[in-house]
Design an enzyme around this catalytic site. Structure first.
Site, PDB file in Angstrom:
ATOM      1  N   GLU A 197       3.239   4.456   2.881  1.00  0.00           N
ATOM      2  CA  GLU A 197       4.026   3.429   3.568  1.00  0.00           C
ATOM      3  C   GLU A 197       3.848   2.089   2.851  1.00  0.00           C
ATOM      4  O   GLU A 197       2.742   1.707   2.531  1.00  0.00           O
ATOM      5  CB  GLU A 197       3.541   3.331   5.023  1.00  0.00           C
ATOM      6  N   PHE A 198       4.958   1.378   2.666  1.00  0.00           N
ATOM      7  CA  PHE A 198       4.893   0.090   1.951  1.00  0.00           C
ATOM      8  C   PHE A 198       5.270  -1.088   2.836  1.00  0.00           C
ATOM      9  O   PHE A 198       5.500  -2.186   2.324  1.00  0.00           O
ATOM     10  CB  PHE A 198       5.796   0.139   0.710  1.00  0.00           C
ATOM     11  N   LEU A 199       5.370  -0.872   4.149  1.00  0.00           N
ATOM     12  CA  LEU A 199       5.796  -1.994   4.998  1.00  0.00           C
ATOM     13  C   LEU A 199       4.769  -3.127   4.956  1.00  0.00           C
ATOM     14  O   LEU A 199       3.582  -2.902   4.717  1.00  0.00           O
ATOM     15  CB  LEU A 199       6.020  -1.525   6.434  1.00  0.00           C
ATOM     16  N   LYS A 200       5.274  -4.355   5.197  1.00  0.00           N
ATOM     17  CA  LYS A 200       4.403  -5.528   5.258  1.00  0.00           C
ATOM     18  C   LYS A 200       4.248  -5.932   6.716  1.00  0.00           C
ATOM     19  O   LYS A 200       5.258  -6.021   7.424  1.00  0.00           O
ATOM     20  CB  LYS A 200       5.035  -6.733   4.541  1.00  0.00           C
ATOM     21  N   LYS A 219       0.449   4.199  -3.954  1.00  0.00           N
ATOM     22  CA  LYS A 219       0.200   3.246  -2.860  1.00  0.00           C
ATOM     23  C   LYS A 219      -0.960   2.320  -3.214  1.00  0.00           C
ATOM     24  O   LYS A 219      -0.885   1.100  -3.051  1.00  0.00           O
ATOM     25  CB  LYS A 219      -0.089   4.025  -1.573  1.00  0.00           C
ATOM     26  N   TYR A 230       0.948 -17.444  -4.965  1.00  0.00           N
ATOM     27  CA  TYR A 230       0.534 -18.611  -4.186  1.00  0.00           C
ATOM     28  C   TYR A 230      -0.986 -18.638  -4.095  1.00  0.00           C
ATOM     29  O   TYR A 230      -1.594 -17.691  -3.586  1.00  0.00           O
ATOM     30  CB  TYR A 230       1.117 -18.550  -2.772  1.00  0.00           C
ATOM     31  N   GLY A 279      -4.497 -19.772  -2.423  1.00  0.00           N
ATOM     32  CA  GLY A 279      -4.780 -19.967  -0.996  1.00  0.00           C
ATOM     33  C   GLY A 279      -6.227 -19.749  -0.657  1.00  0.00           C
ATOM     34  O   GLY A 279      -7.118 -19.926  -1.500  1.00  0.00           O
ATOM     35  N   CYS A 332      -5.248  -4.071   4.746  1.00  0.00           N
ATOM     36  CA  CYS A 332      -4.892  -3.220   3.605  1.00  0.00           C
ATOM     37  C   CYS A 332      -5.501  -3.658   2.269  1.00  0.00           C
ATOM     38  O   CYS A 332      -6.239  -2.885   1.665  1.00  0.00           O
ATOM     39  CB  CYS A 332      -3.378  -3.136   3.482  1.00  0.00           C
TER      40      CYS A 332
HETATM   41  N1  LIG Z   1      -1.024  -2.042   8.574  1.00  0.00           N
HETATM   42  C1  LIG Z   1      -0.275  -2.048   7.468  1.00  0.00           C
HETATM   43  O1  LIG Z   1       0.354  -3.049   7.127  1.00  0.00           O
HETATM   44  C2  LIG Z   1      -0.190  -0.808   6.608  1.00  0.00           C
HETATM   45  C3  LIG Z   1       0.813  -0.751   5.620  1.00  0.00           C
HETATM   46  C4  LIG Z   1       0.891   0.395   4.836  1.00  0.00           C
HETATM   47  C5  LIG Z   1      -0.018   1.428   5.007  1.00  0.00           C
HETATM   48  N2  LIG Z   1      -0.995   1.321   5.946  1.00  0.00           N
HETATM   49  C6  LIG Z   1      -1.922   2.446   6.110  1.00  0.00           C
HETATM   50  O2  LIG Z   1      -1.482   3.236   7.212  1.00  0.00           O
HETATM   51  C7  LIG Z   1      -2.603   3.765   7.909  1.00  0.00           C
HETATM   52  C8  LIG Z   1      -2.558   3.322   9.362  1.00  0.00           C
HETATM   53  O3  LIG Z   1      -2.700   1.903   9.385  1.00  0.00           O
HETATM   54  P1  LIG Z   1      -2.432   1.037  10.700  1.00  0.00           P
HETATM   55  O4  LIG Z   1      -2.558  -0.384  10.302  1.00  0.00           O
HETATM   56  O5  LIG Z   1      -1.187   1.533  11.351  1.00  0.00           O
HETATM   57  O6  LIG Z   1      -3.695   1.474  11.586  1.00  0.00           O
HETATM   58  P2  LIG Z   1      -4.036   1.042  13.076  1.00  0.00           P
HETATM   59  O7  LIG Z   1      -5.509   0.903  13.121  1.00  0.00           O
HETATM   60  O8  LIG Z   1      -3.160  -0.078  13.513  1.00  0.00           O
HETATM   61  O9  LIG Z   1      -3.597   2.326  13.938  1.00  0.00           O
HETATM   62  C9  LIG Z   1      -4.171   3.594  13.811  1.00  0.00           C
HETATM   63  C10 LIG Z   1      -3.923   4.340  15.114  1.00  0.00           C
HETATM   64  O10 LIG Z   1      -4.344   5.692  14.941  1.00  0.00           O
HETATM   65  C11 LIG Z   1      -4.906   6.110  16.161  1.00  0.00           C
HETATM   66  N3  LIG Z   1      -5.701   7.335  15.958  1.00  0.00           N
HETATM   67  C12 LIG Z   1      -6.940   7.468  15.422  1.00  0.00           C
HETATM   68  N4  LIG Z   1      -7.298   8.757  15.418  1.00  0.00           N
HETATM   69  C13 LIG Z   1      -6.277   9.469  15.952  1.00  0.00           C
HETATM   70  C14 LIG Z   1      -6.065  10.843  16.206  1.00  0.00           C
HETATM   71  N5  LIG Z   1      -6.965  11.765  15.906  1.00  0.00           N
HETATM   72  N6  LIG Z   1      -4.888  11.201  16.765  1.00  0.00           N
HETATM   73  C15 LIG Z   1      -3.949  10.289  17.081  1.00  0.00           C
HETATM   74  N7  LIG Z   1      -4.103   8.967  16.846  1.00  0.00           N
HETATM   75  C16 LIG Z   1      -5.259   8.562  16.302  1.00  0.00           C
HETATM   76  C17 LIG Z   1      -5.696   4.916  16.635  1.00  0.00           C
HETATM   77  O11 LIG Z   1      -6.001   4.999  18.015  1.00  0.00           O
HETATM   78  C18 LIG Z   1      -4.710   3.795  16.294  1.00  0.00           C
HETATM   79  O12 LIG Z   1      -3.831   3.546  17.385  1.00  0.00           O
HETATM   80  C19 LIG Z   1      -3.838   3.306   7.140  1.00  0.00           C
HETATM   81  O13 LIG Z   1      -4.181   4.297   6.215  1.00  0.00           O
HETATM   82  C20 LIG Z   1      -3.341   2.067   6.425  1.00  0.00           C
HETATM   83  O14 LIG Z   1      -4.063   1.808   5.255  1.00  0.00           O
HETATM   84  C21 LIG Z   1      -1.086   0.234   6.773  1.00  0.00           C
END
Ligand SMILES: NC(=O)c1ccc[n+]([C@@H]2O[C@H](COP(=O)([O-])OP(=O)(O)OC[C@H]3O[C@@H](n4cnc5c(N)ncnc54)[C@H](O)[C@@H]3O)[C@@H](O)[C@H]2O)c1
Length: 448
Positions: A154-157, A210, A257, A259, A266
């Site tokens: 996933e590449f969302l910001k 990623k 930028y 900062g 991430c």
């Molecule tokens: N946040 C971002 O901007 C972003 C962008 C791209 C990729 N990612 C990646 O995506 C992944 C998720 O990131 P996020 O920020 O959404 O995480 P987050 O911490 O916001 O959410 C993770 C969720 O998974 C749930 N969870 C944990 N174990 C579980 C299970 N066994 N069954 C069901 N749910 C379960 C947690 O309760 C939580 O609600 C990570 O690997 C992260 O690096 C994040």
């Protein structure tokens, strides 16, 4: 198409809402019962522009459901996403326990062939581990059900997550067979109309893509912070340098930028995890280590500027600092690894008082920081200025961009601004009678 998503965090919830928005039938599963209960009552647990309305509308239309029932989720999904967290382990490597727990859950409940899509950011080789975990559970049940595991990073910001998900730059699909790629192409067709954004490749390359993307962006930030520190010492203004290099299309305007350092869930963890993968494979990650070291030092830079201005940390005792911005970046309430946390700790350790405001992260700040005698969380930027001696801008929210400097000069006891995001023009600030310190803004050149 029938989709199940494990994890309703930033990635899972946004992905689920966007897939439902284009008509897919989505079941979201999370182990956090309180979060699921809230979502079923219309409470969206994170701040993301546009997300709340989209979740509520699709939930009401019955295309987006929330549950803790993993068995029902697996039964629902022809396509099952893994979008759970991959936090850093003690040595910096990615902790795969949540990803593999979901894999085992899928193996325990799978009744019909399915496509398993890993959206979590994971080290190269994780798809094989997910595949093995599912296969083990199926074998333990004595059943043989066909399934594929693919990588779809996933590449969302954060702060623009819905927009990014609805209009992705690219959709990377890592698969070792053609059939799952075709399935995901159908799933993503509504997001892929005016030109083909799908980049398909082998699984390992997708997993590495990623990390490479985040490491590149973090590198640009640390590079610019290093240039800023040089600028400060040689008397140049990094903002002029930025304009001078950004106009080169090979360099570009994004992510240059200077900062107060990068934070969030991430970049810090992904740079460390990639370095860890490199070491595990006998490669010394010299550049990645430097990127992290520069960032770590940069998170202390605002405090260094403050200490320098006041002639030593002991002079901060009983001073009151107004802080604008607590989230790690604007348009989010996420404070994970935010630069504000380091600064708050340093100021409080030095015996200073802090009055802080953030447009969206106050509730998160209350959760993370608890109640501290020397910290007051204020309900507006103006309220932080009452009895404050100095202002520190840490997050570049739009509403902080054009303050009335004369008012700041009359309210701040020591008439000084520390601008951690270079939001202001030094001359304009100083003309109002305030001292100004930004990042990498050497003073001799500006005086010319
Ligand atoms: N946040 C971002 O901007 C972003 C962008 C791209 C990729 N990612 C990646 O995506 C992944 C998720 O990131 P996020 O920020 O959404 O995480 P987050 O911490 O916001 O959410 C993770 C969720 O998974 C749930 N969870 C944990 N174990 C579980 C299970 N066994 N069954 C069901 N749910 C379960 C947690 O309760 C939580 O609600 C990570 O690997 C992260 O690096 C994040």
């Amino acid at each position: 198409m029938r989709v199940c998503i494990f994890g309703t965090g930033y990635v899972g919830l946004v992905t689920g809402a966007c897939l439902a928005e284009v008509g897919h039938d989505v079941a979201c599963v999370d182990v956090d019962a309180a979060k699921i209960e809230g979502l079923n009552r219309g409470l969206v647990p994170i701040y993301e522009p546009g997300l709340g309305a989209m979740v509520k509308a699709n939930h009401a239309a019955g295309r987006l459901r929330f549950s803790t029932d993993a068995a029902a989720g697996v039964a629902h999904g022809d396509i099952i996403f893994i979008a759970v967290g991959t936090p850093p382990d003690e040595d910096g490597s990615a902790d795969l326990r949540y990803v593999l727990a979901v894999a085992r859950t899928i193996g325990q409940h799978l009744r019909a062939p399915a496509l398993i899509v890993n959206k979590s950011t994971v080290p190269v080789g994780t798809a094989s581990k997910v595949e093995a975990a599912i296969a083990d559970e199926l074998a333990a049940r004595g059943v043989d059900i066909a399934f594929d595991v693919v990588s779809n990073p996933e590449f969302l910001k954060e702060g623009a997550a819905v927009e990014d998900c609805m209009r992705p730059d690219r959709i990377v699909i890592g698969a070792d067979r053609a059939a799952p790629v075709a399935t995901l192409k159908r799933l993503y067709a509504p997001f892929n109309r005016n030109h083909d954004r799908i980049v398909s490749m082998d699984v390992k390359s997708a997993e590495l893509t990623k990390y490479a993307a985040n490491a590149m962006l973090a590198t640009k930030i640390s590079f610019m912070n290093e240039i800023a520190n040089i600028a400060e010492h040689v008397g140049a203004d990094v903002e002029q340098v930025r304009k001078g290099i950004g106009s080169d299309p090979r360099i570009g305007w994004h992510f240059i930028y200077p900062g107060a350092g990068y934070g969030g869930s991430c970049f810090p963890k992904d740079v460390r995890a990639l370095a860890s993968v490199a070491r595990q494979h006998g490669v010394t990650p010299r550049l990645l280590q430097a990127v992290e070291d520069v960032n770590d030092a940069q998170k202390g830079h605002l405090f260094d500027l403050i200490v320098r201005h006041y002639g030593g940390a002991t002079h901060l005792r009983d001073k009151t600092f107004a802080i604008w911005g607590l989230a790690f970046k604007p348009n989010t309430d996420d404070m994970r690894e935010a630069s504000s946390l380091r600064l708050l700790q340093q100021l409080l350790d030095a015996g200073a008082r802090v009055r802080a405001f953030d447009p969206e992260a106050l509730h998160e700040a209350r959760r993370v920081l608890g109640t501290l005698d020397a910290l007051t969380l204020c309900n507006s930027a103006d309220a932080t200025l009452e009895d404050a001696d100095a202002l520190v801008v840490v997050t570049e929210w739009k509403q902080f961009r054009s303050p009335v400097f004369a008012k700041l000069a009359s309210m701040l006891g020591d008439a000084v601004i520390f601008d951690g995001r270079n939001l202001y023009e030094p001359d304009e600030v100083e003309a109002a009678g305030l001292a100004y310190f930004g990042i990498g803004r050497g003073r001799s050149v500006r005086a010319l």
